[in-house]
Design a protein around this motif. Structure first.
Motif, PDB file in Angstrom:
ATOM      1  N   ARG A   1       0.830  -1.217   0.000  1.00 18.30           N
ATOM      2  CA  ARG A   1       0.000   0.000   0.000  1.00 18.30           C
ATOM      3  C   ARG A   1       0.858   1.257   0.000  1.00 18.30           C
ATOM      4  N   HIS A   2       1.953   1.224   0.792  1.00 16.65           N
ATOM      5  CA  HIS A   2       2.850   2.401   0.828  1.00 16.65           C
ATOM      6  C   HIS A   2       3.528   2.621  -0.520  1.00 16.65           C
ATOM      7  N   VAL A   3       3.925   1.524  -1.176  1.00 18.06           N
ATOM      8  CA  VAL A   3       4.567   1.661  -2.487  1.00 18.06           C
ATOM      9  C   VAL A   3       3.603   2.262  -3.504  1.00 18.06           C
ATOM     10  N   THR A   4       2.359   1.812  -3.471  1.00 19.53           N
ATOM     11  CA  THR A   4       1.355   2.341  -4.411  1.00 19.53           C
ATOM     12  C   THR A   4       1.116   3.830  -4.178  1.00 19.53           C
ATOM     13  N   ARG A   5       0.979   4.223  -2.913  1.00 16.87           N
ATOM     14  CA  ARG A   5       0.744   5.635  -2.586  1.00 16.87           C
ATOM     15  C   ARG A   5       1.925   6.499  -3.034  1.00 16.87           C
ATOM     16  N   ALA A   6       3.159   6.054  -2.782  1.00 15.63           N
ATOM     17  CA  ALA A   6       4.346   6.816  -3.188  1.00 15.63           C
ATOM     18  C   ALA A   6       4.417   6.955  -4.706  1.00 15.63           C
ATOM     19  N   LEU A   7       4.036   5.904  -5.436  1.00 12.88           N
ATOM     20  CA  LEU A   7       4.050   5.966  -6.890  1.00 12.88           C
ATOM     21  C   LEU A   7       3.051   7.001  -7.412  1.00 12.88           C
ATOM     22  N   LEU A   8       1.873   7.053  -6.820  1.00 13.90           N
ATOM     23  CA  LEU A   8       0.858   8.031  -7.254  1.00 13.90           C
ATOM     24  C   LEU A   8       1.324   9.459  -6.985  1.00 13.90           C
ATOM     25  N   ILE A   9       1.899   9.687  -5.799  1.00 14.09           N
ATOM     26  CA  ILE A   9       2.368  11.049  -5.466  1.00 14.09           C
ATOM     27  C   ILE A   9       3.478  11.476  -6.421  1.00 14.09           C
ATOM     28  N   ALA A  10       4.429  10.584  -6.707  1.00 10.58           N
ATOM     29  CA  ALA A  10       5.528  10.924  -7.628  1.00 10.58           C
ATOM     30  C   ALA A  10       5.005  11.215  -9.028  1.00 10.58           C
ATOM     31  N   THR A  11       4.018  10.424  -9.452  1.00  8.79           N
ATOM     32  CA  THR A  11       3.441  10.666 -10.782  1.00  8.79           C
ATOM     33  C   THR A  11       2.760  12.030 -10.852  1.00  8.79           C
ATOM     34  N   ALA A  12       2.025  12.418  -9.788  1.00  8.01           N
ATOM     35  CA  ALA A  12       1.346  13.730  -9.774  1.00  8.01           C
ATOM     36  C   ALA A  12       2.345  14.882  -9.799  1.00  8.01           C
ATOM     37  N   LEU A  13       3.448  14.763  -9.050  1.00  5.42           N
ATOM     38  CA  LEU A  13       4.461  15.828  -9.036  1.00  5.42           C
ATOM     39  C   LEU A  13       5.116  15.983 -10.405  1.00  5.42           C
ATOM     40  N   CYS A  14       5.413  14.896 -11.062  1.00  2.00           N
ATOM     41  CA  CYS A  14       6.004  14.975 -12.400  1.00  2.00           C
ATOM     42  C   CYS A  14       5.057  15.638 -13.395  1.00  2.00           C
ATOM     43  N   ALA A  15       3.778  15.271 -13.308  1.00  2.00           N
ATOM     44  CA  ALA A  15       2.798  15.887 -14.212  1.00  2.00           C
ATOM     45  C   ALA A  15       2.689  17.391 -13.966  1.00  2.00           C
ATOM     46  N   LEU A  16       2.730  17.792 -12.690  1.00  2.00           N
ATOM     47  CA  LEU A  16       2.648  19.222 -12.360  1.00  2.00           C
ATOM     48  C   LEU A  16       3.846  19.985 -12.909  1.00  2.00           C
ATOM     49  N   LEU A  17       5.042  19.417 -12.787  1.00  2.00           N
ATOM     50  CA  LEU A  17       6.244  20.075 -13.320  1.00  2.00           C
ATOM     51  C   LEU A  17       6.172  20.209 -14.838  1.00  2.00           C
ATOM     52  N   LEU A  18       5.607  19.218 -15.507  1.00  2.00           N
ATOM     53  CA  LEU A  18       5.491  19.288 -16.955  1.00  2.00           C
ATOM     54  C   LEU A  18       4.459  20.319 -17.411  1.00  2.00           C
ATOM     55  N   LEU A  19       3.435  20.558 -16.602  1.00  2.00           N
ATOM     56  CA  LEU A  19       2.365  21.488 -16.982  1.00  2.00           C
ATOM     57  C   LEU A  19       2.677  22.933 -16.622  1.00  2.00           C
ATOM     58  N   LEU A  20       3.663  23.175 -15.746  1.00  2.00           N
ATOM     59  CA  LEU A  20       3.953  24.548 -15.314  1.00  2.00           C
ATOM     60  C   LEU A  20       4.286  25.487 -16.488  1.00  2.00           C
ATOM     61  N   PRO A  21       5.178  25.134 -17.421  1.00  2.00           N
ATOM     62  CA  PRO A  21       5.457  26.060 -18.545  1.00  2.00           C
ATOM     63  C   PRO A  21       4.215  26.388 -19.363  1.00  2.00           C
ATOM     64  N   TYR A  22       3.338  25.400 -19.566  1.00  3.01           N
ATOM     65  CA  TYR A  22       2.116  25.654 -20.345  1.00  3.01           C
ATOM     66  C   TYR A  22       1.189  26.635 -19.638  1.00  3.01           C
ATOM     67  N   VAL A  23       1.039  26.455 -18.299  1.00  5.66           N
ATOM     68  CA  VAL A  23       0.180  27.365 -17.521  1.00  5.66           C
ATOM     69  C   VAL A  23       0.758  28.786 -17.534  1.00  5.66           C
ATOM     70  N   ALA A  24       2.092  28.919 -17.394  1.00  5.35           N
ATOM     71  CA  ALA A  24       2.721  30.250 -17.423  1.00  5.35           C
ATOM     72  C   ALA A  24       2.505  30.925 -18.763  1.00  5.35           C
ATOM     73  N   GLN A  25       2.546  30.155 -19.855  1.00  2.01           N
ATOM     74  CA  GLN A  25       2.323  30.723 -21.180  1.00  2.01           C
ATOM     75  C   GLN A  25       0.886  31.213 -21.338  1.00  2.01           C
ATOM     76  N   LEU A  26      -0.069  30.473 -20.778  1.00  2.84           N
ATOM     77  CA  LEU A  26      -1.472  30.903 -20.840  1.00  2.84           C
ATOM     78  C   LEU A  26      -1.681  32.195 -20.069  1.00  2.84           C
ATOM     79  N   LEU A  27      -1.076  32.301 -18.874  1.00  2.00           N
ATOM     80  CA  LEU A  27      -1.225  33.530 -18.083  1.00  2.00           C
ATOM     81  C   LEU A  27      -0.602  34.719 -18.789  1.00  2.00           C
ATOM     82  N   LYS A  28       0.529  34.506 -19.448  1.00  3.21           N
ATOM     83  CA  LYS A  28       1.182  35.601 -20.162  1.00  3.21           C
ATOM     84  C   LYS A  28       0.350  36.058 -21.347  1.00  3.21           C
TER      85      LYS A  28
END
Length: 277
Positions: free
Chosen positions: A34-61
């Protein structure tokens, strides 16, 4: 364990068969997946957020409004304004010209051979000793006793001002001359417009309130090419007036205007248009 129990038992049950399952290791192994599954989900969400940050900044600009000064027109003569025109200051009343002190004179008659009936009366002929201390004139004038009787008009000083109006014009700037002032490198009015456009910045207060319009500023380029007497003629407030005057004061030294072969001062009135695009 029996064979039936081994068929359905997990690895943890087999390892901990006959051992104490309450001291901690068993529970850690039981919750490991259960701990391994939870850690995998959190890591996946953080990676997705880092990938989306440049796109969100471009939209705001892209949503930020494009602000620019679209027009800067130079007119040597101020165009007619509306009812809220700021009237020019009333010039001070012209002082009457100072008259030089009038020396005392005595009416002196030039001897003329005439008929007896037209001859001057005896009491009108002055005594010669009076002419020794007073100037000769056409009539008796008390005058100023401190003035010299031998003073000439040149010694009494030239009359000041205009004989018709009594006004004295000194150093008044021109509105139009043979050679108008321009920035170093030439370019005329277009170069002046470009210099003001590069310097002016839209104030944040005016941008927030959506203020648009024209700011009229007058200034003079003196005989040395320096910008002086920058004054607001008609403004909009919200920091636009101060920004326009600052941009004009920041202009580099001009090549002065010339009239009749000499450097002269030239006055300008600049309407600067602010528009949000």
């Amino acid at each position: 364990m029996t064979n039936a129990q081994l068929a359905t038992a997990s690895l943890d049950d087999i390892v901990f068969d006959g051992r104490n399952r309450h001291y901690g290791a068993y529970q850690l192994r039981a919750t490991y997946q259960r701990h391994v599954t939870r850690a995998l989900l959190i890591a996946t969400a953080l990676c997705a957020l880092l990938l989306l940050l440049p796109y969100v900044a471009q939209l705001l600009k892209a949503e930020t409004p494009n602000v620019a000064v679209t027009e800067v027109l130079i007119n040597p003569i101020l165009p007619p304004l509306g009812p809220d025109v700021v009237p020019p200051p009333v010039p001070p009343a012209a002082k009457p010209p100072v008259q030089p002190p009038q020396p005392p004179t005595v009416k002196d008659l030039v001897p003329v051979v005439v008929v007896d009936k037209d001859a001057p009366k005896e009491d009108e002929v002055p005594e010669r000793n009076l002419l020794a201390t007073k100037a000769s004139g056409q009539q008796n004038i008390a005058g100023d006793s401190s003035a010299s009787p031998d003073a000439t008009p040149a010694e009494l000083g030239p009359p000041t001002g205009n004989a018709a109006t009594g006004e004295t014009v000194k150093g008044k700037p021109y509105l139009s001359v043979e050679q108008m002032p321009e920035l170093p490198g030439g370019g005329g009015t277009a170069a002046m417009v470009a210099a003001i456009q590069r310097t002016v910045k839209y104030p944040r207060q005016a941008l927030t309130n959506g203020i648009e319009g024209k700011v009229f500023v007058s200034f003079t380029v003196d005989a040395k090419g320096e910008v002086i007497d920058v004054a607001l003629v008609k403004g909009l407030g919200f920091g636009l007036d101060e920004e326009t005057m600052r941009a004009i004061k920041a202009l580099p030294r001009f090549i002065p205007g010339r009239q009749n072969g000499r450097d002269v001062s030239v006055s300008f009135t600049v309407p600067v248009t602010y528009r949000i695009q």
